[in-house]
Design an enzyme around this catalytic site. Structure first.
Site, PDB file in Angstrom:
ATOM      1  N   ASP A 145       0.839  -1.201   0.000  1.00 42.59           N
ATOM      2  CA  ASP A 145       0.000   0.000   0.000  1.00 42.59           C
ATOM      3  C   ASP A 145       0.875   1.254   0.000  1.00 42.59           C
ATOM      4  OD1 ASP A 145      -2.302   1.814   0.793  1.00 42.59           O
ATOM      5  OD2 ASP A 145      -3.287  -0.115   1.022  1.00 42.59           O
ATOM      6  N   HIS A 186      -3.675   5.772   3.927  1.00 42.88           N
ATOM      7  CA  HIS A 186      -4.442   4.636   3.417  1.00 42.88           C
ATOM      8  C   HIS A 186      -3.840   3.302   3.853  1.00 42.88           C
ATOM      9  CE1 HIS A 186      -5.868   1.815   0.221  1.00 42.88           C
ATOM     10  NE2 HIS A 186      -6.965   2.545   0.268  1.00 42.88           N
ATOM     11  N   SER A 199     -11.483  -0.619  -0.652  1.00 37.02           N
ATOM     12  CA  SER A 199     -10.200  -0.686   0.052  1.00 37.02           C
ATOM     13  C   SER A 199     -10.379  -1.101   1.496  1.00 37.02           C
ATOM     14  CB  SER A 199      -9.500   0.677   0.030  1.00 37.02           C
ATOM     15  OG  SER A 199      -8.707   0.845  -1.105  1.00 37.02           O
TER      16      SER A 199
END
Length: 400
Positions: free
Chosen positions: A159, A191, A346
């Site tokens: 990520d 994220h 996600s």
């Protein structure tokens, strides 16, 4: 003379038939100009790949003297993942033509951009996903789970990086690698920390005792190249092998882009090496069949559900979706000892990865069998899941 012409024409035609294909993308906006992913045939060995790369390097060295070619890098990286071989590079048209004519090459594809699939909505709101996946019926926030909680399982978060010092990881997170040049060994986006904590956080996560490895493959804006994602996958497989963690590893890909066959093959081979791979369906409200990594084989693709057990409005759908999982308004850890709420597939994918890790720890299930077991355990609860899409909602088998 006529016979010579016929024979020569036949040979030329045969050469054209045998040439590798340059796969075309239906969407050109995310293509990286002059950058390619070259996939070798199954018969090509690791040594063969090394020899081929030397040949390509020589070709490029000859080409850089030509006008307009000096800014191309040539060969960049070779991939060796569980017996699958490929490489990336930027080449001029003549070098590309030679590569396509090489009988060791299976196909060539443009390198393309890929992006995260989470949207920040607000901070410090209560979470609901943990309670939902541990109960058949909706309406409770209590999280009930097996006490093994992913113990002995290694989670690879591929990520934007992970804030490994965040207290929600309880000292279980380590930095693995960073394949994005020009960026620091950190998570400046948030994220990566959010998705990793959703899967493994002590407070916000499902597999609360799993080991966590940060693998930075996206830049600080949440974008990246498939060539770098593939490089990260290769690193994860090699790292898991060194740690004797193959068969006891989970890898999460909360990203989405147009379908890239080379990337799909790399992901599938990482899974086949002995890693359970959870992936996001994408946030385009369309069929995920033409998306990567959603369309890769041997992965567990997650679509996003809401607190009302409905399809999240942005979530992709379709036959490649294996499960729905909580993905709207999910609270989790973010960098610098903070928390935040994000929405998207996600967030759904690490729910699947986290429950997969707990299942592997408690029932000693092989990674290749985890997704089928999750589907078997799941609750048929999602309303209006989309055309040709399962209504199965992730459940951890708590008995509640």
């Amino acid at each position: 003379m006529g016979l010579f012409t016929v024979v020569f024409t036949a040979i030329a035609a045969l050469s054209a038939v045998d040439a590798a294909e340059l796969l075309r993308s239906p969407n050109s906006k995310d293509i990286v100009p002059n950058s390619y992913l070259v996939v070798m045939k199954d018969s090509v060995s690791s040594a063969d790949l090394d020899s081929h790369v030397s040949w390509v390097t020589d070709l490029h060295s000859e080409s850089i003297t030509k006008p307009g070619v000096k800014n191309l890098d040539g060969f960049k990286h070779s991939y060796k993942i569980n017996g699958w071989h490929a490489y990336s590079g930027s080449f001029d048209s003549e070098t590309l033509a030679s590569i396509l004519d090489n009988d060791q090459v299976d196909f060539v594809e443009h390198d393309r951009y890929v992006y995260i699939d989470g949207l920040v909505t607000q901070k410090d709101a209560p979470s609901w996903g943990l309670g939902r996946v541990s109960h058949r019926m909706n309406g409770t926030r209590d999280y009930v789970y097996d006490e093994t909680a992913g113990s002995g399982i290694t989670f690879y978060g591929v990520d934007t990086g992970i804030d490994i010092r965040h207290p929600d990881f309880g000292g279980r997170a380590v930095w693995g690698t960073n394949v994005v040049s020009g960026t620091g060994d950190n998570d400046r986006h948030g994220h990566g920390t959010h998705t990793a904590a959703t899967a493994t956080g002590t407070k916000y996560g499902l597999a609360k005792k799993a080991n966590v490895v940060a693998v930075k493959a996206l830049n600080d804006h949440g974008a990246g190249l498939w060539s770098n994602i593939m490089k990260a996958l290769e690193w994860c497989v090699d790292d898991a092998r060194k740690k004797n963690a193959l068969g006891k590893a989970v890898l999460n890909l909360s990203i989405s882009g147009g379908k890239v066959v080379a990337a799909n093959q790399a992901i599938t081979n990482a899974a086949n090496a002995g890693i359970f791979v959870s992936v996001a369906a994408g946030n385009d409200n369309q069929d995920a069949t033409n998306k990567s990594p959603a369309s890769a084989e041997n992965v567990c693709c997650a679509a996003a559900s809401t607190i009302r057990d409905e399809k999240a409005s942005i979530s992709n759908y379709g036959s490649v979706v294996k499960l729905y999982a909580p993905g709207q308004g999910i609270t989790s850890a973010t960098p610098n000892n903070s928390t935040g709420v994000m929405t998207g597939t996600s967030m759904a994918a690490p729910h699947v990865g986290g429950v997969g890790a707990t299942l592997m720890a408690s029932k000693h299930i092989a990674p290749s069998a985890v997704c089928a077991e999750l589907i078997k355990m799941a609750t048929g609860a999602v309303r209006n899941p989309g055309a040709n899409t399962t209504n199965k909602l992730l459940y951890n088998g708590s008995g509640q």
